[in-house]
Design a protein around this motif. Structure first.
Motif, PDB file in Angstrom:
ATOM      1  N   ILE A   1      47.022  56.542  33.317  1.00 25.50           N
ATOM      2  CA  ILE A   1      47.088  56.791  34.769  1.00 25.50           C
ATOM      3  C   ILE A   1      45.774  57.390  35.255  1.00 25.50           C
ATOM      4  N   ILE A   2      45.236  58.322  34.487  1.00 27.78           N
ATOM      5  CA  ILE A   2      43.944  58.910  34.850  1.00 27.78           C
ATOM      6  C   ILE A   2      42.846  57.850  34.773  1.00 27.78           C
ATOM      7  N   LEU A   3      42.952  56.966  33.777  1.00 29.11           N
ATOM      8  CA  LEU A   3      41.946  55.904  33.612  1.00 29.11           C
ATOM      9  C   LEU A   3      41.880  55.004  34.832  1.00 29.11           C
TER      10      LEU A   3
ATOM     11  N   PRO B   1      41.178  60.118  40.766  1.00 28.10           N
ATOM     12  CA  PRO B   1      41.324  60.761  39.448  1.00 28.10           C
ATOM     13  C   PRO B   1      42.189  62.017  39.512  1.00 28.10           C
ATOM     14  N   LEU B   2      41.988  62.840  40.567  1.00 27.65           N
ATOM     15  CA  LEU B   2      42.735  64.098  40.682  1.00 27.65           C
ATOM     16  C   LEU B   2      44.207  63.849  40.998  1.00 27.65           C
TER      17      LEU B   2
ATOM     18  N   LEU C   1      49.129  50.497  30.033  1.00 27.19           N
ATOM     19  CA  LEU C   1      50.413  50.331  30.714  1.00 27.19           C
ATOM     20  C   LEU C   1      50.312  50.602  32.215  1.00 27.19           C
ATOM     21  N   ALA C   2      49.594  51.667  32.581  1.00 24.16           N
ATOM     22  CA  ALA C   2      49.470  52.015  34.004  1.00 24.16           C
ATOM     23  C   ALA C   2      48.829  50.879  34.792  1.00 24.16           C
TER      24      ALA C   2
ATOM     25  N   THR D   1      50.410  62.977  36.276  1.00 23.46           N
ATOM     26  CA  THR D   1      50.736  63.090  34.850  1.00 23.46           C
ATOM     27  C   THR D   1      51.431  64.417  34.552  1.00 23.46           C
ATOM     28  N   LYS D   2      51.095  65.454  35.309  1.00 25.43           N
ATOM     29  CA  LYS D   2      51.739  66.756  35.135  1.00 25.43           C
ATOM     30  C   LYS D   2      53.151  66.744  35.721  1.00 25.43           C
TER      31      LYS D   2
END
Length: 413
Positions: free
Chosen positions: A136-138, A116-117, A381-382, A123-124
């Protein structure tokens, strides 16, 4: 492939699309003929789905008035995928927690912190649109799936630890996935913790639990079989009452919160019935068990196909960046998973197992959640891009570690 290349060279573009599809399908079938390439066949079918979705998007969004992205269709398919996953698991898998406590702790800790991290950090770095970034986090917040068990087997690592980690991580997913989505993706999309908790219970835990009832009927004590049969009888009566009379009454008089509880209880009852019917089907035709993983594979291919078709424009604009993000996410998962395991003093085989468990996420679960939320083209999408790469890299890494182990055994002998 030869014909496809010829049409590209000769600019016969009217033949390029159909030949590309035929070539992809032919390769997917053909890999089965070569022993060393068979582990890649599943990945090849995912690539077929991507090719079809990119070249003929409109054909895989709807058939007439039937929407292939319909929330209930997605829910059914993901439950099918998870049911297939559950047929390869048993309640005995949880028994290894006592004997492999350190490995399980390190694996679960790595699974639900590193990925997750890392996903949030990417994403940043890449500055994707909010819903795509949340996707992406999902996928980083999801548990591992059966693909990790296959790769661990391929690597000749600690398969028992792998299966136990998959089981424990899946059981923790209803809490950990919504938690990380709320904490890390809450600024990108609206995340309702309890709604996602219930969705994961419905589409992951319930179908896996239904499939694992096979283990109770097959190897459980008479006392447990009798108990489950009693629950089965109750479930049949309860659902018949729901269909014939009670559900309409409940929708009229129950508050929204209690209605969700009733819906979830109905899911559990349905799961018991499906589990019993599956066991009966295996007694009538034993080959049913061997067919279930293929059904799961079909579900993943379906998600990839529909997601690719729905997200075609996004893929054309940011596909390469998304692929780069998937390579980084996956590679860092392997690296940190292995490194943290060594830091905790696990043996090499267990470290390899943890690395594969951490690096390989449950793409079906991520796609299913995105579909149920109605955001398959963005939030999903990710999962569509990450899944093929995870299977390719996992196969390569698994084969590399297997060959390394074989060379070491040969030298020692």
């Amino acid at each position: 492939m030869v014909l496809l290349l010829a049409t590209l060279v000769l600019s016969m573009h009217e033949f390029t699309k159909p030949l590309a599809v035929i070539a992809a399908v032919a390769i997917a079938f053909g890999l089965a003929a070569v022993q060393r390439f068979r582990p890649y066949q599943y990945t090849a079918w995912i690539i077929v789905a991507i090719v079809c979705g990119m070249l003929y998007p409109s054909a895989f969004l709807s058939w007439g008035s039937f929407d292939l992205r319909n929330k209930w269709v997605i829910m059914f398919i993901v439950q099918l995928v998870m049911f297939g996953m559950g047929t390869q698991m048993s309640f005995r898998d949880f028994g290894h927690i006592k004997t492999m406590g350190k490995g399980v702790f390190v694996g679960v800790l790595s699974q639900f912190t590193i990925m997750p991290l890392v996903g949030f950090t990417l994403t940043k770095i890449f500055n994707f649109e909010p819903e795509i970034a949340a996707g992406i986090i999902l996928i980083g917040s999801c548990s591992s799936g059966l693909a990790s068990n296959v790769m661990v087997y391929l690597a000749r690592a600690n398969l028992t630890l792998s299966v136990t980690l998959t089981s424990v991580a899946t059981l923790l997913a209803p809490i950990m996935t919504p938690f990380w989505m709320k904490v890390l993706a809450g600024t990108y999309v609206e995340v309702k913790f309890w709604d996602m908790f219930v969705q994961i219970i419905q589409i992951v835990i319930v179908p896996i639990g239904a499939a694992m009832l096979y283990d109770v009927f097959n190897t459980g004590s008479k006392k447990w079989v009798k108990r489950v049969n009693s629950v089965f009888a109750f479930s049949v009566v309860w659902l018949l009452l729901q269909i014939l009379w009670m559900w309409n009454l409940q929708t009229q008089h129950l508050p929204a919160g209690w209605l969700k509880v009733a819906e979830l209880f109905n899911f559990f009852c349905g799961a018991v019935i499906i589990g019993k019917l599956y066991f009966m089907a295996t007694r009538f035709q034993p080959k049913v068990r061997n067919f279930m993983p293929k059904l799961s594979m079909f579900g993943i291919v379906y998600f990839t196909l529909v997601t690719t078709a729905a997200a075609r424009e996004n893929i054309l604009s940011i596909g390469l960046l998304m692929l780069l993000a998937s390579v980084m996410h996956n590679s860092l998962g392997y690296t940190f998973g292995y490194g943290l395991s060594r830091l905790f003093g696990l043996d090499k085989n267990s470290c390899r197992t943890v690395a594969l468990e951490v690096g390989l996420q449950n793409g079906g679960m991520a796609s299913g959640l995105a579909g149920v939320m109605g955001k398959l083209a963005t939030l999903g999408l990710a999962a569509a891009v990450f899944s093929p790469w995870m299977n390719i890299s996992g196969s390569v890494l698994g084969n590399y570690w297997r060959k390394k182990s074989e060379r070491l055994e040969k030298n020692n002998s």
